[in-house]
Design an enzyme around this catalytic site. Structure first.
Site, PDB file in Angstrom:
ATOM      1  CB  CYS A   1      31.011  66.746  28.297  1.00  0.00           C
ATOM      2  SG  CYS A   1      29.522  67.341  29.148  1.00  0.00           S
TER       3      CYS A   1
ATOM      4  CB  CYS B   1      25.014  69.334  27.983  1.00  0.00           C
ATOM      5  SG  CYS B   1      26.337  69.052  29.181  1.00  0.00           S
TER       6      CYS B   1
ATOM      7  CB  CYS C   1      26.141  65.161  28.991  1.00  0.00           C
ATOM      8  SG  CYS C   1      26.586  65.667  27.311  1.00  0.00           S
TER       9      CYS C   1
ATOM     10  CB  CYS D   1      14.444  63.673  38.235  1.00  0.00           C
ATOM     11  SG  CYS D   1      14.216  64.860  39.552  1.00  0.00           S
TER      12      CYS D   1
ATOM     13  CB  CYS E   1      29.626  69.626  25.909  1.00  0.00           C
ATOM     14  SG  CYS E   1      28.235  68.479  25.824  1.00  0.00           S
TER      15      CYS E   1
END
Length: 139
Positions: free
Chosen positions: A107, A55, A104, A127, A58
């Site tokens: 976060c 991510c 995510c 995707c 984070c």
């Protein structure tokens, strides 16, 4: 989330101003604003190198190169995530359609969308916007 929440050594900002300071304008627009980069323009859509996709916000590990495939869509596509608990889904009714948004779990960064037209073994296609990812190559 409090600014002291972390994954590894990456603190998670608690304010919009903190996110804007940390991310590029494109990363902010996509990951925090729910935007989408244009197809075939993202950094990782055609990356074939072995590694892990984390991510951008984070640092949570999200996808591995072993699950990446060429979907022909122009966005990085994966048939599975590294850990089912790392990615959450919500119904997205924007743009006159019903889709499954992926975020995510740590976060709540917008990653992209989940479709049921991927290859085996899952039949799924995560995707994902390159702007929501940070690629860590295998050394």
């Amino acid at each position: 989330m409090a600014s002291s929440d972390t994954v590894g050594a990456v603190p998670v900002p608690s304010t919009d101003a903190d996110w804007r300071e940390r991310l590029t304008p494109e990363q902010y627009q996509v990951a925090r604003g729910g935007g989408t980069e244009r197809a075939f323009t993202g950094t990782y859509w055609n990356t074939k190198q072995e590694g892990r996709y984390d991510c951008i916000c984070c640092g949570s590990p999200l996808f591995g190169s072993s699950a990446k495939f060429d979907s022909g869509t122009g966005w990085p596509s994966f048939w599975d995530g590294l850990d089912p608990a790392a990615i959450t889904t919500i119904e997205d009714r924007s743009h006159g359609m019903v889709r499954t948004e992926i975020r995510c779990a740590n976060c709540e960064a917008h990653l992209g969308h989940l479709f049921h037209d991927g290859p085996g073994p899952t039949g799924l296609r995560y995707c994902v916007n390159s702007a929501s990812l940070d690629f860590k190559p295998v050394e």
